[in-house]
Design an enzyme around this catalytic site. Structure first.
Site, PDB file in Angstrom:
ATOM      1  N   ARG A  54      -6.213  -4.242   0.102  1.00 51.46           N
ATOM      2  CA  ARG A  54      -5.309  -5.245   0.260  1.00 51.46           C
ATOM      3  C   ARG A  54      -5.223  -5.808   1.531  1.00 51.46           C
ATOM      4  O   ARG A  54      -5.744  -5.696   2.721  1.00 51.46           O
ATOM      5  CB  ARG A  54      -3.917  -4.588  -0.130  1.00 51.46           C
ATOM      6  CG  ARG A  54      -3.842  -3.502   0.942  1.00 51.46           C
ATOM      7  CD  ARG A  54      -2.097  -3.011   1.108  1.00 51.46           C
ATOM      8  NE  ARG A  54      -1.419  -3.608  -0.145  1.00 51.46           N
ATOM      9  CZ  ARG A  54      -0.815  -2.630  -0.936  1.00 51.46           C
ATOM     10  NH1 ARG A  54      -1.071  -1.381  -0.735  1.00 51.46           N
ATOM     11  NH2 ARG A  54      -0.226  -3.069  -1.804  1.00 51.46           N
ATOM     12  N   GLU A 107       3.854  -5.519 -11.331  1.00 54.40           N
ATOM     13  CA  GLU A 107       5.108  -4.991 -12.044  1.00 54.40           C
ATOM     14  C   GLU A 107       6.011  -5.750 -11.603  1.00 54.40           C
ATOM     15  O   GLU A 107       6.004  -6.238 -10.690  1.00 54.40           O
ATOM     16  CB  GLU A 107       5.148  -3.456 -11.118  1.00 54.40           C
ATOM     17  CG  GLU A 107       6.319  -2.558 -11.580  1.00 54.40           C
ATOM     18  CD  GLU A 107       6.447  -1.599 -10.958  1.00 54.40           C
ATOM     19  OE1 GLU A 107       6.271  -1.563  -9.861  1.00 54.40           O
ATOM     20  OE2 GLU A 107       7.536  -0.640 -11.350  1.00 54.40           O
ATOM     21  N   LYS A 137       6.760  -4.729  -0.717  1.00 54.97           N
ATOM     22  CA  LYS A 137       7.740  -5.235  -1.546  1.00 54.97           C
ATOM     23  C   LYS A 137       9.194  -4.521  -1.258  1.00 54.97           C
ATOM     24  O   LYS A 137      10.314  -5.274  -1.161  1.00 54.97           O
ATOM     25  CB  LYS A 137       7.533  -4.533  -3.080  1.00 54.97           C
ATOM     26  CG  LYS A 137       6.613  -5.846  -3.724  1.00 54.97           C
ATOM     27  CD  LYS A 137       6.892  -5.473  -5.239  1.00 54.97           C
ATOM     28  CE  LYS A 137       5.326  -5.731  -5.958  1.00 54.97           C
ATOM     29  NZ  LYS A 137       5.487  -5.560  -7.472  1.00 54.97           N
TER      30      LYS A 137
END
Length: 572
Positions: free
Chosen positions: A273, A46, A283
């Site tokens: 992850r 994204e 983020k």
RNA sequence: AUCCCGAUGGUGUAAUUGGUAACACACCAGAUUCUGGUUCUGGCUUUGGGGGUUCAAGUCCUCCUCGGGAUGCCA
């Protein structure tokens, strides 16, 4: 053909490790011919932030898999379904980072927003088959109606709105006839499903917002769960690899694909992850560090971002090696940052030219060396390489050595310079300290030493040995430089273990960046360019800073320190 | 609390899919060395717990424990 394509341990990893669980799944699919002989993956960022090392793991996994299989393909696809959070700036930065990592998506660059029309057709299919409806409940009520994990939800009063009405309202939603949040298109699944994601999830929300690519065309934007499987299907993805938090969403992924005329049905596979010690991978937090100026932008050399590591001097091959070595699994784990440092050292030991740089200079006058005289020594650039070549190093009466390579009251285990002791100046002479000069505070400011002319080149004809070899630079020839020592951004090994009431800023490492402004480096460093690795002898691996380094005002970043068994000894 | 996922040395990942638990890092000890780097040698430590199936279980079944995720009109 498909059979030969199957990866086994032998060819993949020199017989050391078997294929990871994802490649095992793909091998099986190839055997059964599930997708013919095709292997097609994608990386779907994204565009709302910069890529970090966790994304690098995902990129190396997704793209690496495609590269492993004969005829495998990989797409770069921007998942830009939320206009309020996404920006073109990030699109360019992400492309640059992935290219730098060494991956080439060729002509397969896509945007979810390219498929907005198709998504709408799929939504119409769902409405027409009675599997989607426009809900007019406000957001808070939708939440209440949804129930909890233990309590089933209840149906919205708008759930049985006639298809014709749904169609008309959806059209109005699309055309901007309503305000944000006034209505919402939902899938009609099961409000008492044990999986909360299946309790009539949202498909389209009204956002009268301008999109970075489609402009003002749309007033509704698709939700991830609705859109993602279609994005994959449209592109013919065979294996849609994502992180663990989407595991609970897989039934939805499948439901949306099963209930329209999708061109194919990719398989979603989840993996854990990356978590790295002493840093954060969120983020949101990284963005906060940037916007609150706690770091020098997304590419601050302390940031776990790809651009940060790049600026620091880490190579793309080191990142790819790291991604490969840490493996893939479904276990939430914490990788030791030192393992990353080990991978970097392992590579740079082979590739970095050795140079001499004095970070904390202490002046040494060689009293028995002729004033004004200069001579040159040949120094090997890299002892690990047979034909690594040599360079000239100037030597003269006054030199700098590292302040901590001298001790006035040295313990027996200290092998460096001390009053009356002899050491070797790397590539040059044996040096003996005779005298020291102090300032009023008692700090040593200068050493008076003598060399043994017989030891020119670094060996004594009489065969005597020295315990220590130290690095140095000629005072008259040295280049002034700034050197920045980088260390972990945070002081807490596992940032998930933050104490309650504290925030991540409380754990910032005050020594994550130490700027040394009075460093003296050897003249050959005048030609340093960002990205090229150097080993500052006995100190660590360094590289010129891509943001601030100039020929006139050199700035070097420490990528990673060398192992230091003396420092370890001292701690005991 | 309910559902989903997971659990192999200090860390991470393997185990020919039911057949001698291994590889790397870390750590410790020593050797080598014109970098207290590199290299080399040796050492250390592992299948969360109970029960079951089997000639044989890290692997299959069952219960438990622990960890993570899920209650956005984020992705």
């Amino acid at each position: 053909m498909g059979k030969e394509n199957i990866i086994n341990a032998d060819e993949n990893d020199k017989g050391k490790k078997g294929p990871d669980f994802i490649r095992q799944i793909i091998n099986r699919d190839l055997e059964t011919g599930k997708n013919g002989t095709r292997v097609h993956t994608r990386f779907p960022p994204e565009p709302n932030g910069y890529l970090h090392i966790g994304h690098a793991k995902s990129i190396c996994l997704n793209f690496g898999i495609a590269e492993d299989y004969e005829g495998g393909l990989y797409n770069l696809r921007f998942d830009d379904t939320n206009p309020e959070k996404e920006e073109t700036e990030y699109v360019e930065a992400i492309k640059e980072d992935i290219k730098w990592l060494g991956f080439d998506w060729k002509d397969r660059l896509f945007f979810a927003s390219d498929y907005f029309d198709k998504f709408y057709e799929f939504a119409l299919e769902l409405v027409n088959s009675g599997k989607a409806y426009v809900d007019s409940l406000p957001a808070e009520e939708i939440r209440e109606y949804r129930g909890t994990p233990t309590k089933p939800g209840k149906n919205s009063p708008y759930r049985d709105r006639p298809i014709e009405e749904n169609l008309e309202m959806l059209e109005n939603m699309k055309n901007g006839k309503y305000k944000d949040g006034e209505h919402i298109l939902r899938a009609k699944i099961d409000m008492s499903h044990v999986n909360m994601n299946m309790r009539d999830p949202a498909i389209y929300r009204i956002k009268n917002a301008r999109h970075h690519r489609t402009g003002d065309k749309w007033h509704i934007y698709p939700m991830y769960d609705f859109a993602h499987g279609y994005e994959d299907a449209i592109e013919g993805i065979t294996h849609s690899i994502c992180t663990l938090e989407f595991e609970n969403h897989r039934p939805l992924y499948d439901w949306f694909l099963n209930n329209v005329s999708a061109p194919c049905h990719p398989q979603q596979i989840e993996f854990a992850r990356l978590n790295l010690s002493y840093t954060v991978m969120s983020k949101r937090l990284l963005l906060e560090l940037v916007t609150s100026n706690l770091v020098d932008g997304w590419d601050d050399p302390r940031m776990p971002t790809i651009s940060g590591f790049r600026r620091r001097g880490v190579t793309p091959t080191a990142i790819r090696k790291f991604a490969k070595e840490i493996g893939v699994s479904k276990v939430n784990s914490l990788i030791d940052m030192n393992f990353f440092y080990y991978i970097i050292r392992e590579e740079m030991n082979e590739t970095a030219d050795r140079v001499m740089a004095v970070l904390d200079p202490l002046r040494v006058v060689i009293t028995n060396y002729e004033e004004g005289k200069t001579e040159e020594f040949d120094a090997d650039n890299n002892p690990q390489i047979e034909d690594g070549g040599t360079r000239k190093i100037p030597f003269s009466r006054e030199i700098y050595i590292e302040r901590d390579d001298f001790m006035e009251d040295a313990p027996k285990k200290f092998f460096r310079l001390a009053p009356g002791r002899e050491v070797r100046l790397k590539h040059a002479y044996f040096l003996t300290c005779n005298d020291l000069i102090k300032d009023k505070e008692g700090n040593v400011t200068e050493l008076h030493c003598t060399i043994d002319p017989e030891t020119r080149g670094g060996n004594a004809p009489d065969g005597r040995k020295v315990k220590g070899t130290i690095h140095w630079v000629s005072a008259a020839h040295a280049i002034d430089a700034e050197v920045r020592l980088y260390d972990n951004l945070f002081t807490l090994e596992d940032m998930a273990d933050m104490e309650e009431g504290k925030e991540y800023k409380d754990y910032l490492n005050p020594e994550s960046e130490i700027i040394l402004k009075n460093c003296k480096v050897e003249p050959s460093l005048a030609h340093a360019v960002p990205g090229a690795p150097y080993q500052f002898l006995r100190k660590g691996y360094f590289s010129a800073d891509s943001k601030y380094h100039t020929r006139e005002k050199p700035v070097f970043n420490r990528v990673v320190a060398l192992k230091d068994s003396w420092a370890k000894l001292q701690k005991k």
